[in-house]
Design a protein around this motif. Structure first.
Motif, PDB file in Angstrom:
ATOM      1  N   TYR A  69       0.839  -1.203   0.000  1.00 43.53           N
ATOM      2  CA  TYR A  69       0.000   0.000   0.000  1.00 43.53           C
ATOM      3  C   TYR A  69       0.875   1.255   0.000  1.00 43.53           C
ATOM      4  O   TYR A  69       0.611   2.209  -0.744  1.00 43.53           O
ATOM      5  CB  TYR A  69      -0.937  -0.008   1.213  1.00 43.53           C
ATOM      6  CG  TYR A  69      -1.841   1.193   1.282  1.00 43.53           C
ATOM      7  CD1 TYR A  69      -2.974   1.271   0.475  1.00 43.53           C
ATOM      8  CD2 TYR A  69      -1.551   2.251   2.141  1.00 43.53           C
ATOM      9  CE1 TYR A  69      -3.809   2.380   0.519  1.00 43.53           C
ATOM     10  CE2 TYR A  69      -2.376   3.369   2.198  1.00 43.53           C
ATOM     11  CZ  TYR A  69      -3.505   3.433   1.388  1.00 43.53           C
ATOM     12  OH  TYR A  69      -4.327   4.530   1.434  1.00 43.53           O
ATOM     13  N   GLN A  70       1.932   1.233   0.811  1.00 45.01           N
ATOM     14  CA  GLN A  70       2.820   2.396   0.884  1.00 45.01           C
ATOM     15  C   GLN A  70       3.526   2.612  -0.453  1.00 45.01           C
ATOM     16  O   GLN A  70       3.711   3.748  -0.887  1.00 45.01           O
ATOM     17  CB  GLN A  70       3.832   2.211   2.008  1.00 45.01           C
ATOM     18  CG  GLN A  70       4.576   3.476   2.372  1.00 45.01           C
ATOM     19  CD  GLN A  70       3.651   4.602   2.817  1.00 45.01           C
ATOM     20  OE1 GLN A  70       2.761   4.406   3.628  1.00 45.01           O
ATOM     21  NE2 GLN A  70       3.852   5.785   2.247  1.00 45.01           N
ATOM     22  N   ASP A  71       3.912   1.510  -1.117  1.00 47.10           N
ATOM     23  CA  ASP A  71       4.557   1.615  -2.432  1.00 47.10           C
ATOM     24  C   ASP A  71       3.631   2.297  -3.438  1.00 47.10           C
ATOM     25  O   ASP A  71       4.070   3.101  -4.257  1.00 47.10           O
ATOM     26  CB  ASP A  71       4.956   0.231  -2.954  1.00 47.10           C
ATOM     27  CG  ASP A  71       6.107  -0.373  -2.180  1.00 47.10           C
ATOM     28  OD1 ASP A  71       6.771   0.358  -1.420  1.00 47.10           O
ATOM     29  OD2 ASP A  71       6.341  -1.596  -2.327  1.00 47.10           O
ATOM     30  N   TRP A  72       2.352   1.976  -3.371  1.00 41.74           N
ATOM     31  CA  TRP A  72       1.372   2.599  -4.281  1.00 41.74           C
ATOM     32  C   TRP A  72       1.229   4.080  -3.946  1.00 41.74           C
ATOM     33  O   TRP A  72       1.246   4.933  -4.828  1.00 41.74           O
ATOM     34  CB  TRP A  72       0.032   1.859  -4.175  1.00 41.74           C
ATOM     35  CG  TRP A  72      -1.094   2.535  -4.893  1.00 41.74           C
ATOM     36  CD1 TRP A  72      -1.080   3.050  -6.158  1.00 41.74           C
ATOM     37  CD2 TRP A  72      -2.405   2.783  -4.379  1.00 41.74           C
ATOM     38  NE1 TRP A  72      -2.302   3.589  -6.465  1.00 41.74           N
ATOM     39  CE2 TRP A  72      -3.136   3.439  -5.382  1.00 41.74           C
ATOM     40  CE3 TRP A  72      -3.031   2.503  -3.169  1.00 41.74           C
ATOM     41  CZ2 TRP A  72      -4.461   3.827  -5.219  1.00 41.74           C
ATOM     42  CZ3 TRP A  72      -4.355   2.874  -3.008  1.00 41.74           C
ATOM     43  CH2 TRP A  72      -5.058   3.537  -4.021  1.00 41.74           C
ATOM     44  N   LYS A  73       1.101   4.395  -2.658  1.00 40.18           N
ATOM     45  CA  LYS A  73       0.927   5.782  -2.237  1.00 40.18           C
ATOM     46  C   LYS A  73       2.155   6.623  -2.577  1.00 40.18           C
ATOM     47  O   LYS A  73       2.042   7.814  -2.885  1.00 40.18           O
ATOM     48  CB  LYS A  73       0.634   5.872  -0.737  1.00 40.18           C
ATOM     49  CG  LYS A  73      -0.773   5.484  -0.367  1.00 40.18           C
ATOM     50  CD  LYS A  73      -1.742   6.420  -1.054  1.00 40.18           C
ATOM     51  CE  LYS A  73      -3.172   6.097  -0.775  1.00 40.18           C
ATOM     52  NZ  LYS A  73      -4.082   6.897  -1.584  1.00 40.18           N
ATOM     53  N   ASP A  74       3.340   6.006  -2.519  1.00 37.76           N
ATOM     54  CA  ASP A  74       4.575   6.725  -2.845  1.00 37.76           C
ATOM     55  C   ASP A  74       4.807   6.829  -4.348  1.00 37.76           C
ATOM     56  O   ASP A  74       5.794   7.425  -4.782  1.00 37.76           O
ATOM     57  CB  ASP A  74       5.779   6.036  -2.197  1.00 37.76           C
ATOM     58  CG  ASP A  74       5.764   6.158  -0.673  1.00 37.76           C
ATOM     59  OD1 ASP A  74       4.995   6.996  -0.144  1.00 37.76           O
ATOM     60  OD2 ASP A  74       6.505   5.397  -0.010  1.00 37.76           O
ATOM     61  N   GLY A  75       3.927   6.210  -5.128  1.00 40.57           N
ATOM     62  CA  GLY A  75       4.037   6.292  -6.585  1.00 40.57           C
ATOM     63  C   GLY A  75       5.033   5.323  -7.179  1.00 40.57           C
ATOM     64  O   GLY A  75       5.388   5.425  -8.358  1.00 40.57           O
ATOM     65  N   GLU A  81      -1.075  -2.283 -10.633  1.00 37.07           N
ATOM     66  CA  GLU A  81      -0.031  -3.166 -10.096  1.00 37.07           C
ATOM     67  C   GLU A  81      -0.307  -3.483  -8.632  1.00 37.07           C
ATOM     68  O   GLU A  81      -0.135  -4.623  -8.185  1.00 37.07           O
ATOM     69  CB  GLU A  81       1.353  -2.512 -10.249  1.00 37.07           C
ATOM     70  CG  GLU A  81       1.849  -2.462 -11.677  1.00 37.07           C
ATOM     71  CD  GLU A  81       3.132  -1.646 -11.822  1.00 37.07           C
ATOM     72  OE1 GLU A  81       3.935  -1.976 -12.713  1.00 37.07           O
ATOM     73  OE2 GLU A  81       3.325  -0.670 -11.063  1.00 37.07           O
ATOM     74  N   TYR A  82      -0.732  -2.456  -7.902  1.00 38.45           N
ATOM     75  CA  TYR A  82      -1.088  -2.656  -6.488  1.00 38.45           C
ATOM     76  C   TYR A  82      -2.181  -3.709  -6.354  1.00 38.45           C
ATOM     77  O   TYR A  82      -2.068  -4.641  -5.553  1.00 38.45           O
ATOM     78  CB  TYR A  82      -1.541  -1.326  -5.872  1.00 38.45           C
ATOM     79  CG  TYR A  82      -2.222  -1.471  -4.534  1.00 38.45           C
ATOM     80  CD1 TYR A  82      -1.487  -1.772  -3.393  1.00 38.45           C
ATOM     81  CD2 TYR A  82      -3.606  -1.345  -4.421  1.00 38.45           C
ATOM     82  CE1 TYR A  82      -2.107  -1.915  -2.158  1.00 38.45           C
ATOM     83  CE2 TYR A  82      -4.239  -1.496  -3.194  1.00 38.45           C
ATOM     84  CZ  TYR A  82      -3.486  -1.786  -2.073  1.00 38.45           C
ATOM     85  OH  TYR A  82      -4.112  -1.946  -0.862  1.00 38.45           O
TER      86      TYR A  82
END
Length: 198
Positions: A69-75, A81-82
């Motif tokens: 989730y953090q990877d998605w929020k950080d772009g 992909e998320y």
């Protein structure tokens, strides 16, 4: 062409059944000795190791899923992909959880021990004096028979998992002295192969 003479096939299958019956009788005798001993062991290091490995795998996947989730929020990944990765981690989590449930159930079953009334032992032991095959025996004991192109025969028996668990129970509870006492090696030839001899 997967063809074979009826007599050879019947003789090979009869031999395989007799061998498996002999093994079941040996298992039953050893189980009787184990159960009459004052202390029985039930810890399977194989199961403990498998369970520990699966638990570690589950923890690792849970961490990956949490950081996703953090990877998605950080772009770092797209929303698609998320979603795809999250679905994959959830599938893996479900698969591992199912394996853990099965392994824990097997460990609990092992802790309860084995007795001579175990269905796998009873099924084979009632044919101790078998000299010929019939439909009833084949239906009860044999899962399938394969005849290969080169004429080899493979017989796979029913109760494969049950006999493997009994063998493990015996292995956990026997000492080197028992093995020397004339018992057969602890193996479960649940598939017996006969090479083609012309």
């Amino acid at each position: 062409m997967h063809s074979i003479k009826h007599e050879r096939l019947e003789a090979a299958v009869l031999f395989a059944v007799q061998h498996q019956v002999h093994l079941a009788v040996s298992y039953s005798e050893i189980v009787t000795q184990i159960n009459s001993a004052p202390i029985k062991k039930s810890q399977s290091y194989r199961l403990d190791d498998l369970i520990a490995a699966k638990e570690r795998e589950l923890i690792k996947i849970t961490r990956y899923k949490q950081s996703l989730y953090q990877d998605w929020k950080d772009g770092e990944i797209t929303q698609q992909e998320y979603r795809d990765m999250k679905a994959d981690y959830e599938r893996q989590t479900s698969d591992i959880s199912a394996v853990l449930t099965r392994l824990n159930a097997e460990r609990a079953e092992l802790a309860n021990g084995v007795d001579n009334e175990h269905p796998a032992l009873v099924a084979f032991m009632k044919y101790q004096n078998i000299e010929a095959l019939n439909r009833e025996i084949l239906v009860e004991l044999v899962d399938y028979i394969k005849v290969y192109e080169n004429g080899n025969i493979s017989v796979k028996f029913k109760f494969a998992d049950e006999l493997r668990k009994i063998a493990e129970y015996i292995e956990i509870n026997t000492t080197e002295d028992t093995a020397v006492a004339g018992y057969p090696p602890l193996q479960t030839p649940l598939t017996v192969c006969f090479p083609n001899r012309r």
